[in-house]
Design a protein around this motif. Structure first.
Motif, PDB file in Angstrom:
ATOM      1  N   LEU A   1       7.625  -5.096 -11.521  1.00 33.28           N
ATOM      2  CA  LEU A   1       8.205  -4.825 -10.207  1.00 33.28           C
ATOM      3  C   LEU A   1       9.331  -3.795 -10.280  1.00 33.28           C
ATOM      4  O   LEU A   1       9.354  -2.844  -9.497  1.00 33.28           O
ATOM      5  N   ASP A   2      10.263  -3.967 -11.201  1.00 31.51           N
ATOM      6  CA  ASP A   2      11.367  -3.007 -11.302  1.00 31.51           C
ATOM      7  C   ASP A   2      10.855  -1.598 -11.603  1.00 31.51           C
ATOM      8  O   ASP A   2      11.347  -0.612 -11.045  1.00 31.51           O
TER       9      ASP A   2
ATOM     10  N   SER B   1     -10.974  -7.672   0.795  1.00 24.67           N
ATOM     11  CA  SER B   1     -10.286  -7.840  -0.491  1.00 24.67           C
ATOM     12  C   SER B   1      -9.842  -6.487  -1.054  1.00 24.67           C
ATOM     13  O   SER B   1     -10.405  -5.449  -0.715  1.00 24.67           O
ATOM     14  N   ARG B   2      -8.840  -6.534  -1.907  1.00 24.02           N
ATOM     15  CA  ARG B   2      -8.373  -5.328  -2.580  1.00 24.02           C
ATOM     16  C   ARG B   2      -8.950  -5.336  -3.992  1.00 24.02           C
ATOM     17  O   ARG B   2      -8.496  -6.095  -4.853  1.00 24.02           O
TER      18      ARG B   2
ATOM     19  N   ALA C   1      -3.037  -0.087  -4.906  1.00 20.37           N
ATOM     20  CA  ALA C   1      -1.875   0.801  -4.814  1.00 20.37           C
ATOM     21  C   ALA C   1      -1.360   0.897  -3.379  1.00 20.37           C
ATOM     22  O   ALA C   1      -0.149   0.879  -3.143  1.00 20.37           O
ATOM     23  N   LEU C   2      -2.265   0.983  -2.412  1.00 20.42           N
ATOM     24  CA  LEU C   2      -1.841   1.063  -1.009  1.00 20.42           C
ATOM     25  C   LEU C   2      -1.019  -0.167  -0.631  1.00 20.42           C
ATOM     26  O   LEU C   2       0.054  -0.051  -0.040  1.00 20.42           O
ATOM     27  N   PHE C   3      -1.499  -1.327  -0.992  1.00 20.43           N
ATOM     28  CA  PHE C   3      -0.770  -2.553  -0.677  1.00 20.43           C
ATOM     29  C   PHE C   3       0.575  -2.580  -1.399  1.00 20.43           C
ATOM     30  O   PHE C   3       1.597  -2.980  -0.833  1.00 20.43           O
ATOM     31  N   ALA C   4       0.584  -2.121  -2.647  1.00 20.08           N
ATOM     32  CA  ALA C   4       1.807  -2.142  -3.450  1.00 20.08           C
ATOM     33  C   ALA C   4       2.844  -1.124  -2.970  1.00 20.08           C
ATOM     34  O   ALA C   4       4.040  -1.296  -3.230  1.00 20.08           O
ATOM     35  N   CYS C   5       2.405  -0.086  -2.273  1.00 22.52           N
ATOM     36  CA  CYS C   5       3.321   0.978  -1.843  1.00 22.52           C
ATOM     37  C   CYS C   5       3.757   0.849  -0.383  1.00 22.52           C
ATOM     38  O   CYS C   5       4.810   1.372  -0.005  1.00 22.52           O
ATOM     39  N   ASP C   6       2.987   0.176   0.437  1.00 24.52           N
ATOM     40  CA  ASP C   6       3.213   0.146   1.876  1.00 24.52           C
ATOM     41  C   ASP C   6       4.573  -0.456   2.242  1.00 24.52           C
ATOM     42  O   ASP C   6       5.477   0.239   2.709  1.00 24.52           O
ATOM     43  N   GLU C   7       4.739  -1.731   2.035  1.00 26.40           N
ATOM     44  CA  GLU C   7       5.991  -2.397   2.401  1.00 26.40           C
ATOM     45  C   GLU C   7       7.155  -1.864   1.564  1.00 26.40           C
ATOM     46  O   GLU C   7       8.264  -1.706   2.059  1.00 26.40           O
ATOM     47  N   LEU C   8       6.890  -1.594   0.286  1.00 27.62           N
ATOM     48  CA  LEU C   8       7.956  -1.150  -0.605  1.00 27.62           C
ATOM     49  C   LEU C   8       8.541   0.187  -0.159  1.00 27.62           C
ATOM     50  O   LEU C   8       9.764   0.365  -0.158  1.00 27.62           O
ATOM     51  N   SER C   9       7.692   1.127   0.243  1.00 21.84           N
ATOM     52  CA  SER C   9       8.228   2.435   0.647  1.00 21.84           C
ATOM     53  C   SER C   9       9.110   2.288   1.884  1.00 21.84           C
ATOM     54  O   SER C   9      10.148   2.945   1.991  1.00 21.84           O
ATOM     55  N   GLY C  10       8.719   1.403   2.796  1.00 15.62           N
ATOM     56  CA  GLY C  10       9.559   1.142   3.969  1.00 15.62           C
ATOM     57  C   GLY C  10      10.882   0.509   3.597  1.00 15.62           C
ATOM     58  O   GLY C  10      11.937   0.835   4.159  1.00 15.62           O
TER      59      GLY C  10
ATOM     60  N   ILE D   1       5.725  -7.185  -1.394  1.00 15.67           N
ATOM     61  CA  ILE D   1       6.257  -6.255  -2.397  1.00 15.67           C
ATOM     62  C   ILE D   1       6.027  -6.813  -3.801  1.00 15.67           C
ATOM     63  O   ILE D   1       5.525  -6.117  -4.685  1.00 15.67           O
ATOM     64  N   VAL D   2       6.374  -8.085  -3.992  1.00 15.02           N
ATOM     65  CA  VAL D   2       6.233  -8.730  -5.307  1.00 15.02           C
ATOM     66  C   VAL D   2       4.763  -8.828  -5.704  1.00 15.02           C
ATOM     67  O   VAL D   2       4.368  -8.446  -6.815  1.00 15.02           O
ATOM     68  N   ASN D   3       3.933  -9.326  -4.780  1.00 12.87           N
ATOM     69  CA  ASN D   3       2.504  -9.508  -5.074  1.00 12.87           C
ATOM     70  C   ASN D   3       1.778  -8.180  -5.235  1.00 12.87           C
ATOM     71  O   ASN D   3       0.842  -8.070  -6.034  1.00 12.87           O
ATOM     72  N   GLY D   4       2.205  -7.172  -4.489  1.00 12.56           N
ATOM     73  CA  GLY D   4       1.574  -5.859  -4.597  1.00 12.56           C
ATOM     74  C   GLY D   4       1.723  -5.275  -5.993  1.00 12.56           C
ATOM     75  O   GLY D   4       0.758  -4.785  -6.581  1.00 12.56           O
TER      76      GLY D   4
END
Length: 196
Positions: free
Chosen positions: A168-169, A100-101, A108-117, A157-160
């Motif tokens: 989100l924005d 679990s997070r 933050a890691l989950f929220a940044c991972d896919e988004l940065s890509g 991305i949304v859930n992170g």
């Protein structure tokens, strides 16, 4: 003590792919910015969060299967003396790991991972191949295009952002700004176009 130089050596030891190395750098930059926002005034936390971002996929090139990544990486990190909170955060970024997070760093890691890509992909299709051409609105527009960067999970991305408790924005804009200081290392400063 977490040592960024050792972490970079570990990443380059296991990862030959330039794009995967750049992904590690991008997530590191976003994580450092998040540390300044969510754990302000602690250089040790910024270093820890940054190294978590840098190393979160270091084992992926050698062990890409769901059975191996990030489990093998976590074992390697343990053998090399990396602390439990770092290993747990890296384990938590994989939805299927069952970890679990719970902490701001893990979220933050989950929220940044896919988004940065995804932000990187958005910059690469701009005429100047530059982060300066990317904004939250253009990223949101591209998120609706299912054919664009189709491997990126939009729900993550949304859930992170939601799990991190940020709009989100605002999170997209925050991550774009976090990436700009390393645009040159990411090849997203426009120089690729001018060199051509």
């Amino acid at each position: 003590m977490i040592d960024r130089e050792s972490a970079w050596c570990l990443l380059t030891e296991f990862t030959q792919s330039e794009s995967l190395r750049k992904h590690g750098l991008a997530v590191e930059a976003c994580m450092r910015a998040c540390a300044r926002k969510f754990a302000p005034g602690s250089p040790q936390q910024e270093e820890l969060w940054g190294v978590v971002g840098l190393l979160h996929d270091f084992d992926y090139e050698k062990y890409p299967s769901l059975e191996d990544h990030p489990y093998r990486g976590s074992e390697i990190l343990k053998e090399r003396g990396y602390p439990e909170d770092l290993r747990r955060a890296i384990m938590s970024h994989a939805e299927y790991s069952g970890v679990s997070r719970d902490t701001p760093m893990e979220k933050a890691l989950f929220a940044c991972d896919e988004l940065s890509g995804f932000i990187t992909a958005c910059a690469l299709i701009k005429p100047g191949k530059s982060l300066a051409e990317v904004d939250a609105k253009s990223v949101r527009k591209r998120m609706k295009d299912k054919a664009f960067a189709r491997k990126v999970n939009r729900d993550d991305i949304v859930n992170g952002a939601a799990d991190l408790g940020v709009d989100l924005d605002e999170h997209i804009a925050f991550c774009i700004e976090a990436l700009k200081p390393i645009a040159k290392e990411l090849g997203l400063d426009g120089s690729a176009v001018t060199a051509g």
